[in-house]
Design a protein around this motif. Structure first.
Motif, PDB file in Angstrom:
ATOM      1  N   ARG A  77      -8.408   9.259   2.210  1.00 37.27           N
ATOM      2  CA  ARG A  77      -7.263   8.118   2.435  1.00 37.27           C
ATOM      3  C   ARG A  77      -7.390   6.947   1.417  1.00 37.27           C
ATOM      4  O   ARG A  77      -6.474   6.522   0.943  1.00 37.27           O
ATOM      5  N   ARG A 100       2.437   4.761   0.634  1.00 36.51           N
ATOM      6  CA  ARG A 100       1.994   5.703   1.874  1.00 36.51           C
ATOM      7  C   ARG A 100       2.266   7.249   1.288  1.00 36.51           C
ATOM      8  O   ARG A 100       3.235   7.499   0.398  1.00 36.51           O
ATOM      9  N   ILE A 160       0.785  -1.254   0.014  1.00 39.63           N
ATOM     10  CA  ILE A 160       0.008   0.165   0.048  1.00 39.63           C
ATOM     11  C   ILE A 160       0.748   1.169  -0.036  1.00 39.63           C
ATOM     12  O   ILE A 160       1.638   1.320   1.001  1.00 39.63           O
ATOM     13  N   ARG A 184      -4.550   5.806  -1.220  1.00 39.30           N
ATOM     14  CA  ARG A 184      -4.361   4.516  -1.143  1.00 39.30           C
ATOM     15  C   ARG A 184      -4.458   3.878  -2.605  1.00 39.30           C
ATOM     16  O   ARG A 184      -3.710   3.075  -3.004  1.00 39.30           O
TER      17      ARG A 184
END
Length: 181
Positions: free
Chosen positions: A38, A7, A5, A42
């Motif tokens: 978010r 960052r 994932i 992501r």
């Protein structure tokens, strides 16, 4: 091995610059928007779209989850949304969500044109209802109002009629004794 994932670095700009505590948005809805932001980062998406908002609403808002008939509907919806977030199924990455109903003038502060319109519509719905802040149910109604929205495509693939969702939302919002919390 690099993390699976990506960052977001501190020096990177956020996907959207709109503060989560905008006037006209409840604290609960601000949390939903943060979750959608978010998720879009992501997923590697440039903008928050209506599918990000739907996913975050389902995760964070019990009133929104209560709109759906049973656990099976929510499971189907989340199944499509998770497939999308891991790169399978619905393929929208790299494209702008737009119904074509109005000209795209700007990337509305990190939102797709339809998501920006949905946020504005949610605030307007709340203002008409009681002058209060927009709630998750207001945003749910707003994101499924446009048949070209990615959230509507998710509903269609899950076998859920958007008109039925709108009717359920309206029923919940006018229910006697409902406080919105």
């Amino acid at each position: 091995m690099p993390p699976r994932i990506p960052r977001q670095q501190a020096e990177e700009p956020a996907v959207g610059t709109r503060p989560d505590n905008d006037a006209g948005v409840s604290a609960e809805l601000a949390a939903v928007v943060s979750g959608a932001r978010r998720r879009s980062v992501r997923d590697g998406d440039r903008q928050i779209d209506t599918a990000h908002l739907l996913h975050s609403l389902l995760e964070h808002d019990p009133e929104v989850r209560a709109v759906f008939d049973d656990g099976a509907e929510i499971a189907r919806l989340l199944g499509y949304l998770v497939q999308r977030s891991i790169g399978y199924g619905l393929r929208w990455q790299g494209s702008v969500e737009d119904s074509g109903a109005v000209p795209v003038v700007r990337e509305a502060e990190g939102y797709s044109p339809l998501a920006a319109e949905a946020m504005e519509c949610a605030a307007a719905r709340a203002a008409r209802r009681d002058g209060g802040a927009a709630l998750g149910l207001d945003l749910l109604a707003a994101i499924v109002a446009d048949p070209q929205a990615r959230a509507v495509e998710v509903l269609d693939r899950a076998g859920i009629d958007r008109h039925e969702v709108l009717a359920r939302v309206e029923d919940r919002l006018v229910r006697p004794g409902w406080t919105g919390r």
